[in-house]
Design an enzyme around this catalytic site. Structure first.
Site, PDB file in Angstrom:
ATOM      1  N   LYS A  22     106.517  85.105  14.248  1.00 48.74           N
ATOM      2  CA  LYS A  22     106.331  86.538  14.010  1.00 48.74           C
ATOM      3  C   LYS A  22     107.501  87.347  14.569  1.00 48.74           C
ATOM      4  O   LYS A  22     108.073  88.203  13.877  1.00 48.74           O
ATOM      5  CB  LYS A  22     105.031  87.010  14.661  1.00 48.74           C
ATOM      6  CG  LYS A  22     104.825  88.533  14.608  1.00 48.74           C
ATOM      7  CD  LYS A  22     103.593  88.963  15.379  1.00 48.74           C
ATOM      8  CE  LYS A  22     103.867  89.170  16.847  1.00 48.74           C
ATOM      9  NZ  LYS A  22     104.079  90.575  17.230  1.00 48.74           N
ATOM     10  N   ASN A  23     107.868  87.090  15.819  1.00 46.40           N
ATOM     11  CA  ASN A  23     108.890  87.904  16.463  1.00 46.40           C
ATOM     12  C   ASN A  23     110.272  87.686  15.850  1.00 46.40           C
ATOM     13  O   ASN A  23     111.132  88.575  15.920  1.00 46.40           O
ATOM     14  CB  ASN A  23     108.924  87.637  17.971  1.00 46.40           C
ATOM     15  CG  ASN A  23     107.702  88.203  18.678  1.00 46.40           C
ATOM     16  OD1 ASN A  23     107.032  89.096  18.160  1.00 46.40           O
ATOM     17  ND2 ASN A  23     107.387  87.675  19.845  1.00 46.40           N
ATOM     18  N   CYS A 125     101.242  97.421  21.226  1.00 47.71           N
ATOM     19  CA  CYS A 125     100.248  97.086  22.246  1.00 47.71           C
ATOM     20  C   CYS A 125     100.442  97.931  23.503  1.00 47.71           C
ATOM     21  O   CYS A 125     101.568  98.230  23.899  1.00 47.71           O
ATOM     22  CB  CYS A 125     100.366  95.611  22.627  1.00 47.71           C
ATOM     23  SG  CYS A 125      99.727  94.474  21.395  1.00 47.71           S
ATOM     24  N   ARG A 130     107.916 100.033  27.413  1.00 50.77           N
ATOM     25  CA  ARG A 130     108.973  99.224  26.816  1.00 50.77           C
ATOM     26  C   ARG A 130     109.984 100.201  26.223  1.00 50.77           C
ATOM     27  O   ARG A 130     109.995 100.446  25.032  1.00 50.77           O
ATOM     28  CB  ARG A 130     108.389  98.281  25.756  1.00 50.77           C
ATOM     29  CG  ARG A 130     107.472  97.224  26.360  1.00 50.77           C
ATOM     30  CD  ARG A 130     107.108  96.155  25.379  1.00 50.77           C
ATOM     31  NE  ARG A 130     106.006  96.579  24.528  1.00 50.77           N
ATOM     32  CZ  ARG A 130     105.429  95.783  23.625  1.00 50.77           C
ATOM     33  NH1 ARG A 130     105.865  94.563  23.458  1.00 50.77           N
ATOM     34  NH2 ARG A 130     104.437  96.210  22.890  1.00 50.77           N
ATOM     35  N   ASP A 316     104.752  86.292  26.760  1.00 50.70           N
ATOM     36  CA  ASP A 316     103.787  86.200  25.675  1.00 50.70           C
ATOM     37  C   ASP A 316     102.860  84.994  25.807  1.00 50.70           C
ATOM     38  O   ASP A 316     101.934  84.828  25.001  1.00 50.70           O
ATOM     39  CB  ASP A 316     104.502  86.142  24.320  1.00 50.70           C
ATOM     40  CG  ASP A 316     104.903  87.523  23.825  1.00 50.70           C
ATOM     41  OD1 ASP A 316     104.544  88.522  24.473  1.00 50.70           O
ATOM     42  OD2 ASP A 316     105.585  87.601  22.782  1.00 50.70           O
ATOM     43  N   ARG A 408      97.381  90.633  14.335  1.00 59.02           N
ATOM     44  CA  ARG A 408      98.790  91.036  14.351  1.00 59.02           C
ATOM     45  C   ARG A 408      99.702  89.842  14.578  1.00 59.02           C
ATOM     46  O   ARG A 408     100.875  89.877  14.193  1.00 59.02           O
ATOM     47  CB  ARG A 408      99.038  92.081  15.437  1.00 59.02           C
ATOM     48  CG  ARG A 408      98.439  93.462  15.152  1.00 59.02           C
ATOM     49  CD  ARG A 408      98.824  94.459  16.227  1.00 59.02           C
ATOM     50  NE  ARG A 408     100.261  94.421  16.439  1.00 59.02           N
ATOM     51  CZ  ARG A 408     100.844  94.397  17.637  1.00 59.02           C
ATOM     52  NH1 ARG A 408     100.122  94.414  18.728  1.00 59.02           N
ATOM     53  NH2 ARG A 408     102.164  94.365  17.744  1.00 59.02           N
TER      54      ARG A 408
END
Length: 434
Positions: A22-23, A125, A130, A316, A408
């Protein structure tokens, strides 16, 4: 809102396919803005965040077509073609950007190719600050003029083209490195990124940009050099396997004391997680198709970890490891150094009988013989999957609420776990539990 119902206590055995990262995909997709050619991305995961990025790019004027299908339970056959030949807007609106922090990755390529961009300050999130100020200062180093007005980043480039320069990040930033990698690919002259992020997803973007014609050296090191060019061309590129999904399902095998083969996983991408799991007592080996995680009948002991930028233990994976440690023998300590609000899953684990004490940025976990099923609430993406993992190991029924967070980042999680023997189901909104 959908819920996930789990009746725990069954060791998982079988095969789980690992999808594209995903990232990585969320950084690769905006790279299409750098060229009027077609960027074809294969091994693309089917996730809510990917859809959000696709919607954002579409409103910029990117045309897309999805080809292929999910093959053998995985997304390897799915190919997304993106073409940004005719951009109709350089504004990324709040309604789309607020859903996902990675949306800010359109800023660098829009500035580099079009000389202007208006991007809403991002959302995502609620796991702490961030800031995007590192992105903005780096772009200013390259000649961009940036203001923040009414919740929007308003950026322009006097003269139309960014200039190469030396970008020194005071702290490692994945998104910042990715934004500058893309921006520098079309800048005048050489750009040097010092203290660059080294995550595999950052390297994946750099390799994709090289496939598109960019001149980049130092990939995977703290110092990256980009020689800007006049234009990039289209390319075909395959998204690397998701190391966080790999680690999550490795923990699923460990927490249930099961035995799972993760097909499509790459062992070289999970070295820091493997080291911790092996120290805890899990056996990990390569197979012709991926990686095998064997915790069948094994004693799982407590371990101490600290989250760090790559190649350290990934933030993560922190929540998932904590879930495992609640079932381990002895005590563990987890220290979170990346995000300040990333222990929000702790109160939910306590509801399941876990013994966890948080002291500032550290959590002390004392393993219990058995967790107990309970209704729990997901607060963010990785916290949500940690509660699913805890539910797999708990006695009785666990009901995980607000699983839209889960969608997600994890594709068909209940189907993949059920295929390995888990008693798990999704309860659609409005459908009463049995």
């Amino acid at each position: 809102m959908d819920k996930i119902r789990i009746v725990g206590g069954t060791p998982l055995r079988g095969v789980i396919p690992i999808g594209g990262a995903k990232n990585a995909a969320l950084a690769l997709m905006p790279a299409c803005l750098l060229t009027d050619g077609t960027l074809s991305l294969s091994n693309l995961p089917h996730l809510v965040d990917i859809t959000t990025m696709a919607n954002l790019l579409s409103q910029h004027g990117v045309t897309m077509s999805l080809n292929g299908h999910a093959a053998n339970g995985g997304p390897t056959g799915r190919v997304l073609d993106l073409n940004a030949a005719k951009i109709t807007s350089t504004t990324a609106p709040y309604d789309l950007v607020r859903k996902m922090r990675a949306s800010v990755l359109v800023l660098g390529p829009l500035l580099a190719r079009y000389g202007q961009a208006k991007v809403s300050l991002p959302g995502g999130c609620a796991i702490g600050t961030r800031p995007v100020d590192l992105h903005l200062k780096a772009l200013e180093t390259m000649g961009a003029k940036i203001d923040v007005q009414g919740g929007y980043i308003v950026a322009s480039v006097p003269g139309g083209r960014l200039k190469g320069g030396e970008v020194i990040f005071p702290q490692v930033t994945v998104g910042g490195t990715e934004n500058i990698l893309m921006a520098a690919s079309l800048a005048d002259g050489e750009t040097i990124i010092a203290n660059a992020a080294r995550e595999p997803e950052v390297c994946d973007l750099a390799h994709c940009l090289v496939a598109m014609g960019a001149k980049i050296s130092g990939i995977g090191t703290p110092t990256i050099r980009i020689e800007g060019g006049e234009r990039l061309h289209g390319a075909q590129y395959s998204v690397l396997p998701d190391r966080i999904e790999t680690g999550t399902y490795a923990v699923a095998a460990a927490i249930t004391r099961g035995d799972i083969e993760l097909v499509g996983a790459r062992r070289d991408l999970m070295q820091s997680v493997e080291k911790v799991l092996v120290e805890a007592g899990v056996k990990i080996s390569e197979t012709p198709r991926g990686v095998r995680i064997d915790a069948d009948g094994r004693r799982i002991g407590g371990v101490d970890i600290m989250t760090e930028p790559y190649p350290g233990f990934p933030t993560d994976m922190q929540a998932q490891l904590m879930a495992l440690m609640t079932t381990a023998e002895g005590a563990s300590m987890i220290t979170e150094t990346i995000f300040e609000n990333r222990f929000m899953h702790v109160p939910e684990l306590l509801r399941m009988g876990a013994r966890v004490n948080v002291h500032g940025a550290s959590a002390i976990i004392r393993g219990v013989p058995k967790l107990s099923g309970a209704p729990v609430m997901a607060t963010d993406l990785r916290a949500s999957v940690s509660l699913v993992l805890a539910g797999l190991a708990a006695e009785g029924e666990t009901l995980v609420n607000r699983v839209y967070h889960l969608d997600r980042g994890y594709e068909r999680v209940e189907e993949k776990l059920a295929a390995c023997g888990a008693e798990i189901e999704r309860i659609k909104d409005g459908t009463p539990a049995e």
